[in-house]
Design a protein around this motif. Structure first.
Motif, PDB file in Angstrom:
ATOM      1  N   GLN A  64      -7.234 -17.122  -0.500  1.00 38.71           N
ATOM      2  CA  GLN A  64      -7.512 -18.305  -1.323  1.00 38.71           C
ATOM      3  C   GLN A  64      -6.724 -19.504  -0.847  1.00 38.71           C
ATOM      4  OE1 GLN A  64      -7.144 -17.047  -5.354  1.00 38.71           O
ATOM      5  NE2 GLN A  64      -9.152 -16.029  -5.261  1.00 38.71           N
ATOM      6  N   ARG A  65      -5.497 -19.239  -0.381  1.00 40.80           N
ATOM      7  CA  ARG A  65      -4.687 -20.323   0.164  1.00 40.80           C
ATOM      8  C   ARG A  65      -5.408 -20.926   1.388  1.00 40.80           C
ATOM      9  NH1 ARG A  65       1.090 -18.456   1.967  1.00 40.80           N
ATOM     10  NH2 ARG A  65       1.289 -17.653  -0.153  1.00 40.80           N
TER      11      ARG A  65
ATOM     12  N   GLU B  69      -5.558 -14.897  -9.643  1.00 40.08           N
ATOM     13  CA  GLU B  69      -5.294 -15.429  -8.311  1.00 40.08           C
ATOM     14  C   GLU B  69      -5.326 -14.317  -7.254  1.00 40.08           C
ATOM     15  OE1 GLU B  69      -1.567 -17.991  -6.561  1.00 40.08           O
ATOM     16  OE2 GLU B  69      -1.214 -16.259  -7.841  1.00 40.08           O
ATOM     17  N   ARG B  70      -4.937 -13.116  -7.716  1.00 42.42           N
ATOM     18  CA  ARG B  70      -4.910 -11.968  -6.801  1.00 42.42           C
ATOM     19  C   ARG B  70      -6.154 -11.099  -6.950  1.00 42.42           C
ATOM     20  NH1 ARG B  70      -0.142 -10.480  -4.626  1.00 42.42           N
ATOM     21  NH2 ARG B  70      -0.545  -8.245  -4.876  1.00 42.42           N
TER      22      ARG B  70
ATOM     23  N   ILE C 297      -5.772 -11.294  -0.850  1.00 42.90           N
ATOM     24  CA  ILE C 297      -6.657 -12.218  -1.568  1.00 42.90           C
ATOM     25  C   ILE C 297      -5.953 -13.545  -1.808  1.00 42.90           C
ATOM     26  CG2 ILE C 297      -7.850 -12.610  -3.761  1.00 42.90           C
ATOM     27  CD1 ILE C 297      -8.526  -9.632  -3.773  1.00 42.90           C
ATOM     28  N   GLN C 298      -4.684 -13.445  -2.147  1.00 47.86           N
ATOM     29  CA  GLN C 298      -3.910 -14.672  -2.356  1.00 47.86           C
ATOM     30  C   GLN C 298      -3.893 -15.520  -1.085  1.00 47.86           C
ATOM     31  OE1 GLN C 298      -0.302 -13.145  -4.276  1.00 47.86           O
ATOM     32  NE2 GLN C 298       0.151 -15.284  -4.806  1.00 47.86           N
ATOM     33  N   LEU C 299      -3.633 -14.818   0.041  1.00 42.00           N
ATOM     34  CA  LEU C 299      -3.619 -15.502   1.333  1.00 42.00           C
ATOM     35  C   LEU C 299      -4.963 -16.140   1.611  1.00 42.00           C
ATOM     36  CD1 LEU C 299      -1.836 -13.261   3.992  1.00 42.00           C
ATOM     37  CD2 LEU C 299      -1.524 -15.712   3.623  1.00 42.00           C
TER      38      LEU C 299
ATOM     39  N   HIS D  12       4.792  -5.329   4.833  1.00 37.37           N
ATOM     40  CA  HIS D  12       4.529  -4.149   4.000  1.00 37.37           C
ATOM     41  C   HIS D  12       5.046  -2.888   4.654  1.00 37.37           C
ATOM     42  CE1 HIS D  12       2.330  -5.527   0.471  1.00 37.37           C
ATOM     43  NE2 HIS D  12       1.843  -6.507   1.250  1.00 37.37           N
TER      44      HIS D  12
ATOM     45  N   ARG E 203     -13.635 -15.469  -3.269  1.00 37.93           N
ATOM     46  CA  ARG E 203     -13.274 -14.108  -2.869  1.00 37.93           C
ATOM     47  C   ARG E 203     -13.677 -13.852  -1.425  1.00 37.93           C
ATOM     48  NH1 ARG E 203     -12.802 -10.012  -6.281  1.00 37.93           N
ATOM     49  NH2 ARG E 203     -11.694 -10.506  -8.187  1.00 37.93           N
TER      50      ARG E 203
ATOM     51  N   LEU F 167       3.750 -10.934  -0.299  1.00 37.31           N
ATOM     52  CA  LEU F 167       3.408 -12.253   0.216  1.00 37.31           C
ATOM     53  C   LEU F 167       4.576 -13.233   0.059  1.00 37.31           C
ATOM     54  CD1 LEU F 167       1.136 -13.893   1.463  1.00 37.31           C
ATOM     55  CD2 LEU F 167       0.459 -14.595  -0.841  1.00 37.31           C
TER      56      LEU F 167
ATOM     57  N   ALA G 113      -0.900  -3.846  -4.139  1.00 33.61           N
ATOM     58  CA  ALA G 113       0.033  -4.757  -3.500  1.00 33.61           C
ATOM     59  C   ALA G 113      -0.628  -5.463  -2.323  1.00 33.61           C
ATOM     60  CB  ALA G 113       1.263  -3.982  -3.031  1.00 33.61           C
ATOM     61  N   VAL G 114      -1.278  -4.669  -1.448  1.00 31.03           N
ATOM     62  CA  VAL G 114      -1.814  -5.238  -0.214  1.00 31.03           C
ATOM     63  C   VAL G 114      -3.026  -6.108  -0.491  1.00 31.03           C
ATOM     64  CG1 VAL G 114      -2.945  -4.684   1.963  1.00 31.03           C
ATOM     65  CG2 VAL G 114      -0.894  -3.447   1.255  1.00 31.03           C
ATOM     66  N   GLU G 115      -3.972  -5.562  -1.270  1.00 28.06           N
ATOM     67  CA  GLU G 115      -5.180  -6.342  -1.464  1.00 28.06           C
ATOM     68  C   GLU G 115      -4.875  -7.630  -2.224  1.00 28.06           C
ATOM     69  OE1 GLU G 115      -9.680  -5.010  -1.959  1.00 28.06           O
ATOM     70  OE2 GLU G 115      -8.677  -5.275  -3.884  1.00 28.06           O
ATOM     71  N   GLY G 116      -4.001  -7.541  -3.204  1.00 29.25           N
ATOM     72  CA  GLY G 116      -3.596  -8.727  -3.950  1.00 29.25           C
ATOM     73  C   GLY G 116      -3.032  -9.782  -3.009  1.00 29.25           C
ATOM     74  N   ASP G 117      -2.116  -9.354  -2.144  1.00 24.57           N
ATOM     75  CA  ASP G 117      -1.516 -10.295  -1.192  1.00 24.57           C
ATOM     76  C   ASP G 117      -2.578 -10.928  -0.310  1.00 24.57           C
ATOM     77  OD1 ASP G 117       0.896  -9.714  -2.216  1.00 24.57           O
ATOM     78  OD2 ASP G 117       1.714  -8.707  -0.436  1.00 24.57           O
TER      79      ASP G 117
ATOM     80  N   LYS H  58       3.352  -5.738  -6.487  1.00 33.08           N
ATOM     81  CA  LYS H  58       4.332  -4.660  -6.405  1.00 33.08           C
ATOM     82  C   LYS H  58       5.681  -5.344  -6.173  1.00 33.08           C
ATOM     83  CE  LYS H  58       4.710  -0.072  -4.393  1.00 33.08           C
ATOM     84  NZ  LYS H  58       4.227   0.818  -3.315  1.00 33.08           N
TER      85      LYS H  58
ATOM     86  N   GLU I  65     -14.215 -19.036  -8.621  1.00 33.98           N
ATOM     87  CA  GLU I  65     -13.234 -18.201  -7.928  1.00 33.98           C
ATOM     88  C   GLU I  65     -13.732 -17.856  -6.533  1.00 33.98           C
ATOM     89  OE1 GLU I  65     -10.922 -14.022  -8.807  1.00 33.98           O
ATOM     90  OE2 GLU I  65     -12.664 -14.597  -9.979  1.00 33.98           O
TER      91      GLU I  65
ATOM     92  N   ARG J 172      -5.560  -7.958  -8.955  1.00 31.39           N
ATOM     93  CA  ARG J 172      -4.658  -6.933  -8.433  1.00 31.39           C
ATOM     94  C   ARG J 172      -3.226  -7.180  -8.889  1.00 31.39           C
ATOM     95  NH1 ARG J 172      -7.234  -2.451  -6.949  1.00 31.39           N
ATOM     96  NH2 ARG J 172      -8.928  -2.878  -5.484  1.00 31.39           N
ATOM     97  N   ALA J 173      -2.497  -6.110  -9.137  1.00 31.77           N
ATOM     98  CA  ALA J 173      -1.119  -6.248  -9.598  1.00 31.77           C
ATOM     99  C   ALA J 173      -0.190  -6.532  -8.415  1.00 31.77           C
ATOM    100  CB  ALA J 173      -0.677  -4.984 -10.312  1.00 31.77           C
TER     101      ALA J 173
END
Lengths: 108, 854
Positions: free
Chosen positions: B34-35, A69-70, B30-32, A47, B4, A27, B24-28, A76, B2, A73-74
């Motif tokens: 929430q933004r 915030e994620r 979710i961040q998007l 990606h 989701r 991101l 990596a993808v799901e985290g990104d 990468k 929170e 999720r970690a």
């Protein structure tokens, strides 16, 4: 297979990873590209490019910490490999030599 | 709080995204998300999220095939393990669904075969048959499928009618050129017959083939027999028609071939030969006799049925002085003739007619069977899920998703139902010749598996999966699991058991009542369904030589008696009779049988008043009680009655009422007339050595009749033909009832079997604490018995309501079968209780040491 040719978007992604240094994940890279190019960038394209660059051996990845915030999720996190840096430099020097080869008269 | 993205969207992503990219993808994303939630609503944010998820549906992000393959293999292992542990239950699930599929496919094919009649006609939406509805007091409400020959040209003037075609059935006969070929059914028809009914022609054109006098259109089979492969059009031949009414002098008529038609498709009209009404000197008696032709009209495209009918209503008063206001022409759409004519009398041109009501009954029954089978399936799935509860609880506790359990159920349902499908197809393939023989069911399995059926079947699979999952027992927490506690049965699954039992009862009650009613109708004809009565259609030569032939036949040792009549029972048509009632003469169309004087003796028809026919008497009539009553004749003997176009006669006797046509209708006025217009000889033979007797009769036949073939049917077979719909229903219903009971049984048995297994430990503890076997049986069977009572309570009123409605459509119906219904209910109770007791006893007899030591 190692190749030292890359496309424009790949080059931009590599540069963004270089700029972000310690915090280069999907991101953040997307944001960086959007801010600098004023173009809409698809997260999935970012990606996809990252996966390709890793296959080509130009970047390497490590899992970062999990954050709420994620959604737990970690991240990468990507860093440039020696090959990656070499490719960037190669591209840059190629451009430079070609720039220099343009006759002065063109710009007048 | 929170924020989701929607849960299912997250799950969607996880189904296809490769594991190493997931964080990596799901985290990104979710961040998007929430933004975005900070600047826009939940719906728009979710939509964006969904678009992003779709953006990842690209090969680089997919799980590798290997992973998917491994998951499949894992599911298969789970499945095979539960199959191995519960062989009986798996078998019950597969067999139940296979049976349901066999029943459904059979019903669909049956229905398809019957609704296909006359559908090939391109004018089917505009063609109607003109029936006659009797409006005069004596036989009010009777509807005839035939009408007067004279009506056709007269109604043609009505502007909404664009064409009229009349058809007359002249029955069997033969054709002769160099060779001779016999046919079963010839039709006479107006010139536009093939234009209105587009039966495919092999030679000739529809608008020309019937325009010339003496031209006959023959079937390709007859053409093959007479002329081989050559084009026969224009070739001369002679025809002999079977009907006395066509050919009173019994002469062969000169004719030529004007066309050839291909095999006749499914239609209420079946024929081997068509001759034009244009042919002179053939149909004089048809033209002046009663309603013996079928009249069809083509309505203008925008004309409405009611409008035409209202114009037709005035037809008889204006044009037919003798029949004024006695009949009203009504229209029957052509596609309704095959299935909608059950109550129509005098319907000679209606091949294999069937009653639509029976199709509805079959549809309802097969639907109920499908539902019962599905409930069985769902309950057994639940049973299996109980057995696997421990495994599922642990896998969920370890982070396995609930979706995985859904997928597992869907997967198992798919495999089991596929197995059931294969089994059903095998069964259908094996029993097909047999079904063809009994019910005339023919099919092509590939054609049967049409789109709606496949979609419907997939729907069944989806429904099974959904319901099984919704009703799935709640998974216990690990602590409860450790304490060996399980959750109870949900009220939904109890309701399902009750529903299944009540449907079982409804099926049983329905089958009993329908079986009784159809059997009753068949038994009512016992009078005429005497065994060993031969019915032999007569040719003209046979008619001429009837007297000598009769005495020759009676000379045979194996022949008990011989008689003859104008029709076989069931096909008795009306005749124009002139009757003097209340001082005035009326012409009425009354069902009349023209018979040999000893006909009544032959069939044991009881005379209640007057005398039998005298052997050489003329113009004698014997009427039935209904007729005497309807005409208000207190002294019926000696009343004046006669053929409308002949000399008057007298009533000499009265017979007790009997059913001469169909049991759908009340007995109507009816009479016998002793005049020699015979078409069928009846011969009663002894049951011993029938082939030899037949051979002897054949010899006498050849001697007196010449080369016309000796063909015969047995009267009871004919009756069965006449009641084809009832016979078919009667046999089908027996199988359906058997299937219903079987399904109910395996349902209840497997269910108690599983419950018993599940509560083994509970029973053991109770026993250790001193419970007796009888106490245990009582405790465990009480809830099932309560359910059974509930089921009866629901099923009884509904089935009585439906069945009563059906029964009331018959003029002759059975007494309400209380006795049988009680027996039926008791039977189901016994089956249920036996199934239950067997399993509960096993439970109660268990050795506590064995169960409790684990």
């Amino acid at each position: 297979m190692k190749r030292n040719t890359i496309g424009e978007f790949e080059e931009l992604v590599l540069l963004a990873i270089g700029i972000l240094l310690d915090d280069a994940y999907g991101l953040a890279i997307m944001d960086e590209l959007e801010n600098r190019t004023n173009r809409t960038v698809l997260i999935s394209s970012v990606h996809k490019t990252l996966v390709r660059l890793e296959e080509k051996g130009m970047v390497q990845s490590a899992m970062g910490g999990k954050t709420a915030e994620r959604g737990g999720r970690a991240k990468k996190l990507y860093t440039l490999t020696a090959d990656g840096k070499e490719v960037l430099q190669h591209v840059r020097s190629l451009r430079n030599t070609m720039w220099e080869a343009i006759p002065e008269g063109l710009w007048k | 709080m929170e924020m989701r993205p929607a849960n299912w969207l997250q799950r969607l992503l996880r189904t296809f995204l490769r594991d190493d990219l997931l964080d990596a993808v799901e985290g990104d994303l979710i961040q998007l998300y929430q933004r975005r939630r900070k600047t826009m609503g939940r719906l728009r944010a979710n939509t964006w999220y969904a678009l992003n998820v779709l953006g990842f549906f690209r090969p680089f992000a997919w799980r590798s095939l290997e992973t998917i393959h491994w998951m499949l293999w894992f599911r298969l292992r789970l499945f095979t393990r539960s199959v191995r542990q519960e062989r009986f239950i798996t078998g019950a699930r597969v067999v139940g669904m296979a049976i349901a599929l066999v029943v459904v496919l059979t019903t669909v094919q049956f229905e398809r075969q019957h609704t296909r009649f006359d559908q090939f006609l391109s004018k089917k939406d505009h063609l109607y048959r003109v029936n006659l509805l009797a409006t005069f007091e004596e036989i009010e409400g009777t509807e005839l499928g035939t009408s007067h020959y004279r009506m056709g040209p007269l109604i043609q003037d009505i502007p909404e009618i664009t064409a009229v075609t009349r058809v007359f059935d002249s029955q069997s006969g033969y054709l002769k050129s160099d060779k001779k070929a016999f046919f079963d059914r010839a039709l006479f028809a107006d010139a536009n017959f093939f234009e209105q009914f587009d039966f495919p022609l092999e030679h000739g054109t529809a608008d020309r083939v019937l325009t010339q006098p003496h031209g006959v259109v023959i079937s390709s089979t007859l053409s093959q027999q007479l002329f081989g492969d050559a084009n026969p059009v224009g070739k001369p031949l002679t025809v002999r028609y079977g009907s006395w009414i066509v050919n009173p002098e019994s002469k062969e008529a000169e004719a030529f071939v004007s066309g050839v038609f291909e095999r006749v498709p499914a239609s209420h009209l079946q024929f081997d030969l068509v001759t034009s009404f244009q042919t002179p000197n053939t149909l004089d008696s048809v033209k002046y006799s009663g309603p013996v032709v079928s009249t069809y009209i083509e309505a203008a495209p925008d004309a409405r049925q009611e409008v035409i009918e209202s114009k037709l209503a005035g037809f008889y008063p204006t044009h037919h002085e003798t029949l004024s206001d006695m009949y009203q022409p009504v229209l029957q759409p052509i596609s309704d003739v095959h299935l909608g004519s059950a109550s129509i009398d005098s319907d000679p041109l209606n091949h294999q007619k069937f009653d639509r009501t029976y199709l509805y009954i079959f549809r309802l029954l097969s639907l109920v069977i499908l539902v019962v089978a599905m409930i069985n399936f769902i309950q057994l799935t639940q049973g299996i899920q109980y057995r696997r509860m421990k495994q599922d609880a642990i896998s969920t506790a370890l982070g396995g998703s609930k979706g995985a359990l859904w997928i597992q159920t869907a997967f198992e349902t798919l495999i089991l139902v596929s197995m059931a499908t294969v089994l059903a197809v095998l069964v259908l393939t094996v029993v097909q010749p047999w079904m063809d023989q009994i019910w005339g069911l023919k099919w092509n399995l590939v054609a049967l598996l049409s789109m709606p059926i496949v979609v419907g079947w997939l729907g069944v699979i989806v429904l099974l999966t959904l319901i099984s999952n919704v009703l799935k027992p709640a998974l216990p927490t690990l602590s409860k699991l450790a304490a060996s506690q399980t959750t109870g049965t949900s009220w939904m699954s109890k309701a399902l058991i009750a529903l299944q039992l009540s449907m079982g009862f409804g099926l049983l009650a329905g089958s009993i009542v329908i079986y009784r009613q159809t059997q009753f109708m068949l038994d009512q004809n016992a009078l005429f369904a005497q065994p060993y009565v031969l019915q032999i259609p007569m040719s003209e030569d046979a008619k001429a030589n009837f007297k000598t032939m009769k005495s020759a036949l009676q000379g045979l040792l194996a022949v008990e008696s011989v008689t003859a009549g104008s029709n076989a029972f069931g096909g008795i048509g009306g005749l124009d009779l002139k009757v003097k009632t209340g001082g005035e003469e009326k012409v009425l169309i009354l069902p009349t049988l023209m018979v040999d004087p000893d006909y009544l003796d032959f069939y044991d028809i009881e005379l209640v008043e007057g005398t039998h026919f005298t052997p050489d008497g003329k113009q004698e009539f014997i009427i039935n009680e209904t007729m005497a009553r309807q005409f208000g004749w207190d002294e019926p003997i000696g009343q004046q009655i006669g053929f409308a176009f002949g000399r008057p006669g007298k009533v000499v006797g009265v017979v007790r009422d009997f059913n001469y046509n169909t049991l759908h209708k009340k007995v109507e006025a009816f009479c016998f007339w002793n005049t020699a217009y015979y078409r069928v000889i009846s011969v009663k033979v002894t049951g011993a050595n029938i082939p030899e007797t037949l051979h002897a009769i054949d010899n006498i036949w050849q001697e007196h009749v010449g080369d016309a073939p000796f063909s015969y049917t047995f009267l009871d077979d004919d009756m069965r033909q006449q009641y084809q719909a009832e016979v078919t229903t009667n046999t089908l219903i027996r199988y359906l009832a058997g299937i219903a009971i079987f399904l109910a049984f395996i349902g209840v048995y497997s269910l108690t079997y599983l419950v018993a297994k599940r509560r083994m430990r509970e029973a053991s503890i109770k026993k250790v604490l001193g419970a007796s076997v009888s106490h245990l049986v009582r405790t465990f069977s009480a809830p099932v018995l309560v359910l059974f009572g509930l089921a009866l309570f629901v099923a009884l009123p509904i089935s009585i309501f439906l069945l009563e409605n059906w029964i009331n459509t018959f003029a002759y119906r059975i007494q309400w079968p209380v006795y049988e219904l009680v027996i039926g209910g008791a039977g189901l109770l016994v089956v249920t209780v036996v199934a239950m007791i067997v399993n509960i006893l096993r439970l109660a007899r268990v050795n506590p040491v064995e169960t409790l030591k684990e």
